[in-house]
Design an enzyme around this catalytic site. Structure first.
Site, PDB file in Angstrom:
ATOM      1  N   HIS A 225      -1.572   6.194   2.340  1.00  0.00           N
ATOM      2  CA  HIS A 225      -1.682   5.222   3.414  1.00  0.00           C
ATOM      3  C   HIS A 225      -1.833   5.996   4.721  1.00  0.00           C
ATOM      4  O   HIS A 225      -1.204   7.035   4.917  1.00  0.00           O
ATOM      5  CB  HIS A 225      -0.459   4.317   3.470  1.00  0.00           C
ATOM      6  CG  HIS A 225      -0.651   3.114   4.329  1.00  0.00           C
ATOM      7  ND1 HIS A 225      -1.484   2.072   3.980  1.00  0.00           N
ATOM      8  CD2 HIS A 225      -0.137   2.789   5.542  1.00  0.00           C
ATOM      9  CE1 HIS A 225      -1.466   1.162   4.922  1.00  0.00           C
ATOM     10  NE2 HIS A 225      -0.653   1.566   5.891  1.00  0.00           N
TER      11      HIS A 225
ATOM     12  N   CYS B 199       0.784  -1.241   0.000  1.00  0.00           N
ATOM     13  CA  CYS B 199       0.000   0.000   0.000  1.00  0.00           C
ATOM     14  C   CYS B 199       0.816   1.290   0.000  1.00  0.00           C
ATOM     15  O   CYS B 199       0.762   2.067  -0.950  1.00  0.00           O
ATOM     16  CB  CYS B 199      -0.956   0.005   1.188  1.00  0.00           C
ATOM     17  SG  CYS B 199      -2.238  -1.265   1.093  1.00  0.00           S
TER      18      CYS B 199
END
Length: 501
Positions: A130, A76
């Site tokens: 993120h 991510c």
């Protein structure tokens, strides 16, 4: 300048800003290109049920659809940081889920920040960067409006890897992604006629969490995937001759209590029981279709509020995802199925009839593409050391592919993944091959590979092995090709650009 000249200048500036195209920027977590619009050889797996994704497919039909787009790292934060800054992990210095690029890489301008600097109101909704320390809590400098995450009602924190929630239980306590879609609609309304931001160009980023684990979705979406339609992957074992550095023990999945109780070790050539594999695949597909429905809701709002004809729309998944192929789960590898992800860009008046390209593209290409599509000041190519340069790019605008989807283009896409013990896997996808070297890597302050210290090599011949089941790097018949590809990998992404900047 006299008063009349000042008025003319102000009017010109207002015309430039207020006549610009808006941008709607979708991000989807853990999205495989297993969508109807990707049917054919670009599917991540030959074994699959029919995927119900009518809304993303509808968007793709009016977009530049990049059928072979690759992320720069299959997890991510590194992937999202790379997309949002237009720079690669060895420049951002982000390889994990905790560090912040402005602390390690440099004070790099992000996509929403650049649009904000150019007179847009930028709004962040859901998961774009993120979360937490990896972005200093959503990189505040990038946004004009307060960031929105939605409220947790406990559905997503269940002690199970997946859950189908009865739809009626979600009426008063909706899932977070449903709240994100609703907030996106309310934000669009603010820019519509009579709204407080009427006439101002917007950059609205909408980030959906699902189908990220746990696979939680309204129960009704299981209807698209009858139990007997879901099949096991055709390649449940690790590639032959695979170096152990290439393997991930799918710790993310094994942390869930229902998976942990199966006593799976995550070791090479171990996998989950068949019934668990089938359940997880069905749950992933259901969560994917749930997200597709939310994309449809927001796109319908774009039309309702009158923005359909003057809004650029991009949609991307932050990386691919493994659902038992090779016995692997989640991402965290350099395999095709982890690095290959959906990417599409809709530009009103240019992609209305749909444009499909099979050229190799990379997610660092998105930033300069949106800038050019919106007719903003182009971004320069980054020099070798761009740590002190706020705005530059390490990808190429995809706009030439809008004009000619088969035109001259880069001949390789580059990704990488770190392993413990200062090992970095550098992988390169060419038209017919995937070549990977696992080498010694020096972190701060050098951030460079030591190509002479090799721990493992992989070569997959996609002419005969599109699932990457056989590592032929040690096959004598491929010796010369390995040498050629090794030279190309070491030369890096700059050497793959089809023109000199």
């Amino acid at each position: 300048m006299d008063f009349k000249g000042i008025i003319i200048c102000i009017c010109w500036l207002l015309g430039v800003v207020y006549g610009r195209k808006n941008v709607l920027f979708f991000a989807v977590d853990d999205l495989r290109p297993e969508l109807t619009c990707y049917e054919g050889e670009d599917f991540p797996s030959f074994v699959h049920p029919p995927i119900h994704s009518p809304n993303i497919d509808k968007l793709a039909a009016k977009s530049l659809l990049l059928k072979r787009a690759y992320v720069q790292q299959a997890t991510c934060s590194p992937s999202r940081t790379s997309v949002l800054t237009g720079r690669r992990p060895d420049t951002t210095h982000i390889y994990d889920l905790s560090h912040y690029f402005r602390d390690l890489g440099g004070n790099f301008t992000t996509i929403p920040q650049y649009f904000k600097q150019n007179g847009y109101i930028s709004a962040g909704i859901g998961k774009i960067f993120h979360h937490g320390s990896a972005s200093n809590h959503d990189d505040p400098i990038s946004w004009s409006m307060p960031y929105y995450h939605g409220k947790q009602y406990g559905w997503e924190s269940r002690e199970k890897s997946w859950a189908a929630i009865p739809d009626d239980e979600l009426i008063d306590k909706p899932l977070v992604d449903s709240q994100i879609a609703e907030h996106a609609l309310n934000t669009l309304k603010m820019f519509a006629k009579g709204g407080p931001h009427e006439g101002t160009p917007f950059f609205i980023a909408v980030g959906f969490h699902k189908p990220h684990m746990p696979f939680v979705f309204p129960e009704s979406f299981q209807q698209y995937y009858p139990t007997d339609s879901v099949k096991l992957p055709s390649n449940p074992y690790a590639p032959s001759e695979m170096p152990e550095e290439a393997w991930s023990n799918y710790f993310e999945l094994r942390n869930y209590p229902d998976i942990n109780m199966l006593n799976v070790t995550g070791d090479i050539n171990t996998t989950l029981p068949d019934n668990a594999v089938l359940e997880l695949r069905r749950a992933y597909y259901s969560a994917l279709s749930y997200t597709d429905s939310l994309v449809g809701r927001v796109m319908e709002g774009l039309k309702t509020y009158g923005f359909e004809s003057n809004t650029i729309v991009s949609l991307w998944g932050d990386h691919g995802y493994q659902l038992g192929e090779h016995g692997e789960w989640c991402k965290h590898t350099n395999f095709e199925i982890a690095t290959h992800a959906p990417l599409m860009v809709r530009i009103p008046g240019m992609t209305d009839d749909g444009i499909v390209t099979e050229q190799l593209t990379e997610f660092v290409d998105l930033f300069p593409t949106l800038v050019e599509a919106a007719e903003l000041e182009p971004m320069p190519l980054c020099p070798e050391d761009s740590s002190e340069i706020e705005l530059c790019r390490e990808g190429d605008s995809l706009m030439p592919l809008v004009k000619n989807p088969k035109g001259l283009w880069k001949d390789a896409a580059f990704s990488q993944y770190p392993r413990k013990g200062q090992v970095m896997g550098y992988t390169m996808r060419t038209n017919h091959y995937r070549y990977t070297e696992w080498v010694r890597f020096a972190y701060a302050p050098i951030y460079k590979p030591h190509w002479g210290k090799v721990y493992g090599i992989e070569l997959y011949d996609h002419n005969i092995d599109s699932e990457e089941n056989i590592n032929v790097a040690y096959d004598p018949e491929y010796t010369d090709l390995c040498l050629e590809l090794s030279i190309k990998l070491h030369a890096g992404w700059r050497a793959a650009i089809p023109y000199q900047n």
